[in-house]
Motif scaffolding. Structure first.
Motif, PDB file in Angstrom:
ATOM      1  N   TYR A  84       0.837  -1.201   0.000  1.00  0.00           N
ATOM      2  CA  TYR A  84       0.000   0.000   0.000  1.00  0.00           C
ATOM      3  C   TYR A  84       0.878   1.259   0.000  1.00  0.00           C
ATOM      4  N   ILE A  85       1.882   1.274   0.869  1.00  0.00           N
ATOM      5  CA  ILE A  85       2.794   2.427   0.966  1.00  0.00           C
ATOM      6  C   ILE A  85       3.490   2.679  -0.369  1.00  0.00           C
ATOM      7  N   ARG A  86       3.893   1.603  -1.039  1.00  0.00           N
ATOM      8  CA  ARG A  86       4.550   1.750  -2.352  1.00  0.00           C
ATOM      9  C   ARG A  86       3.565   2.217  -3.409  1.00  0.00           C
ATOM     10  N   ASN A  87       2.387   1.587  -3.432  1.00  0.00           N
ATOM     11  CA  ASN A  87       1.415   1.872  -4.490  1.00  0.00           C
ATOM     12  C   ASN A  87       0.944   3.313  -4.491  1.00  0.00           C
ATOM     13  N   ILE A  88       0.806   3.911  -3.323  1.00  0.00           N
ATOM     14  CA  ILE A  88       0.345   5.300  -3.322  1.00  0.00           C
ATOM     15  C   ILE A  88       1.501   6.292  -3.193  1.00  0.00           C
ATOM     16  N   GLY A  89       2.728   5.767  -3.180  1.00  0.00           N
ATOM     17  CA  GLY A  89       3.907   6.624  -3.243  1.00  0.00           C
ATOM     18  C   GLY A  89       4.239   7.371  -1.971  1.00  0.00           C
ATOM     19  N   ILE A  90       3.877   6.804  -0.826  1.00  0.00           N
ATOM     20  CA  ILE A  90       4.200   7.480   0.437  1.00  0.00           C
ATOM     21  C   ILE A  90       5.709   7.514   0.664  1.00  0.00           C
ATOM     22  N   VAL A  91       6.370   6.403   0.361  1.00  0.00           N
ATOM     23  CA  VAL A  91       7.827   6.322   0.518  1.00  0.00           C
ATOM     24  C   VAL A  91       8.409   5.907  -0.834  1.00  0.00           C
ATOM     25  N   GLU A  92       9.012   6.846  -1.530  1.00  0.00           N
ATOM     26  CA  GLU A  92       9.589   6.543  -2.836  1.00  0.00           C
ATOM     27  C   GLU A  92      10.883   5.754  -2.683  1.00  0.00           C
ATOM     28  N   GLY A  93      11.116   4.865  -3.645  1.00  0.00           N
ATOM     29  CA  GLY A  93      12.357   4.110  -3.672  1.00  0.00           C
ATOM     30  C   GLY A  93      12.411   2.977  -2.665  1.00  0.00           C
ATOM     31  N   LEU A  94      11.270   2.622  -2.075  1.00  0.00           N
ATOM     32  CA  LEU A  94      11.214   1.541  -1.097  1.00  0.00           C
ATOM     33  C   LEU A  94      11.190   0.213  -1.834  1.00  0.00           C
ATOM     34  N   ILE A  95      12.257  -0.548  -1.690  1.00  0.00           N
ATOM     35  CA  ILE A  95      12.327  -1.834  -2.359  1.00  0.00           C
ATOM     36  C   ILE A  95      12.476  -2.946  -1.322  1.00  0.00           C
ATOM     37  N   GLY A  96      12.200  -4.141  -1.773  1.00  0.00           N
ATOM     38  CA  GLY A  96      12.371  -5.312  -0.931  1.00  0.00           C
ATOM     39  C   GLY A  96      13.366  -6.251  -1.582  1.00  0.00           C
ATOM     40  N   SER A  97      14.208  -6.838  -0.766  1.00  0.00           N
ATOM     41  CA  SER A  97      15.193  -7.776  -1.276  1.00  0.00           C
ATOM     42  C   SER A  97      15.449  -8.829  -0.210  1.00  0.00           C
ATOM     43  N   ASN A  98      16.422  -9.688  -0.470  1.00  0.00           N
ATOM     44  CA  ASN A  98      16.760 -10.683   0.545  1.00  0.00           C
ATOM     45  C   ASN A  98      17.366 -10.030   1.781  1.00  0.00           C
ATOM     46  N   TYR A  99      17.705  -8.750   1.694  1.00  0.00           N
ATOM     47  CA  TYR A  99      18.195  -8.007   2.860  1.00  0.00           C
ATOM     48  C   TYR A  99      17.043  -7.487   3.713  1.00  0.00           C
ATOM     49  N   GLY A 100      15.876  -7.308   3.085  1.00  0.00           N
ATOM     50  CA  GLY A 100      14.715  -6.724   3.747  1.00  0.00           C
ATOM     51  C   GLY A 100      14.247  -5.515   2.953  1.00  0.00           C
ATOM     52  N   TYR A 101      13.519  -4.643   3.628  1.00  0.00           N
ATOM     53  CA  TYR A 101      13.012  -3.428   3.000  1.00  0.00           C
ATOM     54  C   TYR A 101      13.965  -2.275   3.274  1.00  0.00           C
ATOM     55  N   TYR A 102      14.192  -1.480   2.232  1.00  0.00           N
ATOM     56  CA  TYR A 102      15.024  -0.289   2.399  1.00  0.00           C
ATOM     57  C   TYR A 102      14.762   0.666   1.244  1.00  0.00           C
ATOM     58  N   ILE A 103      15.189   1.898   1.442  1.00  0.00           N
ATOM     59  CA  ILE A 103      15.045   2.931   0.417  1.00  0.00           C
ATOM     60  C   ILE A 103      16.349   3.039  -0.353  1.00  0.00           C
ATOM     61  N   THR A 104      16.208   3.180  -1.657  1.00  0.00           N
ATOM     62  CA  THR A 104      17.395   3.399  -2.484  1.00  0.00           C
ATOM     63  C   THR A 104      17.135   4.514  -3.487  1.00  0.00           C
ATOM     64  N   THR A 105      18.198   5.208  -3.805  1.00  0.00           N
ATOM     65  CA  THR A 105      18.179   6.167  -4.918  1.00  0.00           C
ATOM     66  C   THR A 105      19.174   5.715  -5.983  1.00  0.00           C
ATOM     67  N   ASP A 106      19.775   4.542  -5.746  1.00  0.00           N
ATOM     68  CA  ASP A 106      20.764   3.985  -6.666  1.00  0.00           C
ATOM     69  C   ASP A 106      20.052   3.458  -7.917  1.00  0.00           C
ATOM     70  N   LYS A 107      20.320   4.072  -9.052  1.00  0.00           N
ATOM     71  CA  LYS A 107      19.632   3.704 -10.295  1.00  0.00           C
ATOM     72  C   LYS A 107      19.831   2.237 -10.648  1.00  0.00           C
ATOM     73  N   LYS A 108      21.030   1.702 -10.428  1.00  0.00           N
ATOM     74  CA  LYS A 108      21.309   0.287 -10.734  1.00  0.00           C
ATOM     75  C   LYS A 108      20.465  -0.633  -9.852  1.00  0.00           C
ATOM     76  N   GLU A 109      20.361  -0.320  -8.569  1.00  0.00           N
ATOM     77  CA  GLU A 109      19.520  -1.129  -7.677  1.00  0.00           C
ATOM     78  C   GLU A 109      18.060  -1.084  -8.119  1.00  0.00           C
ATOM     79  N   ILE A 110      17.599   0.076  -8.521  1.00  0.00           N
ATOM     80  CA  ILE A 110      16.216   0.225  -8.980  1.00  0.00           C
ATOM     81  C   ILE A 110      16.005  -0.574 -10.264  1.00  0.00           C
TER      82      ILE A 110
END
Length: 127
Positions: A64-90
């Protein structure tokens, strides 16, 4: 809501919606994979704070938070959830999402083919 997964995929309850600001604020300091937080840790922290939210519902709140854009750049990985601005990670994350979409589509198409065969077989036995 997804059939056969209603318990996990139903819309957010009012209680869960009330937790969105708490989730959103906690993600804002999770910048970079070194600061990632897992669903399990989130669940444990929520329990410690007196909230009962299961892993699947945590994922629904994050979605929900991602879909409505409350926290931009929030991704999920095997590390967990975190914010990135790294274009390669995105880009890698988008590629991961596309791969999962493709895998699900292949399974769906296989089930559709199986259903068609069952319907043909059913029609043959009727006729």
């Amino acid at each position: 809501m997804i059939p056969n997964f209603e318990e996990y995929t139903h819309d957010l309850t009012e209680y869960e919606l009330s937790l969105v600001p708490k989730f959103s604020n906690s993600f804002k300091n999770k910048i970079g994979k070194q600061n990632a937080v897992t669903s399990k840790v989130i669940e444990e922290k929520m329990i410690d704070a007196g909230h009962k939210v299961s892993g699947p519902r945590i994922r629904k709140i994050v979605n929900y938070i991602r879909n409505i854009g409350i926290v931009e750049g929030l991704i999920g990985s095997n590390y967990g959830y975190y914010i990135t601005t790294d274009k390669k990670e995105i880009e890698d994350y988008i590629e991961s999402l596309e791969s999962r979409e493709t895998a699900i589509k292949v399974v769906r198409e296989g089930m559709e083919a199986y259903l068609r065969r069952l319907k043909i077989k059913e029609n043959e036995t009727k006729g």
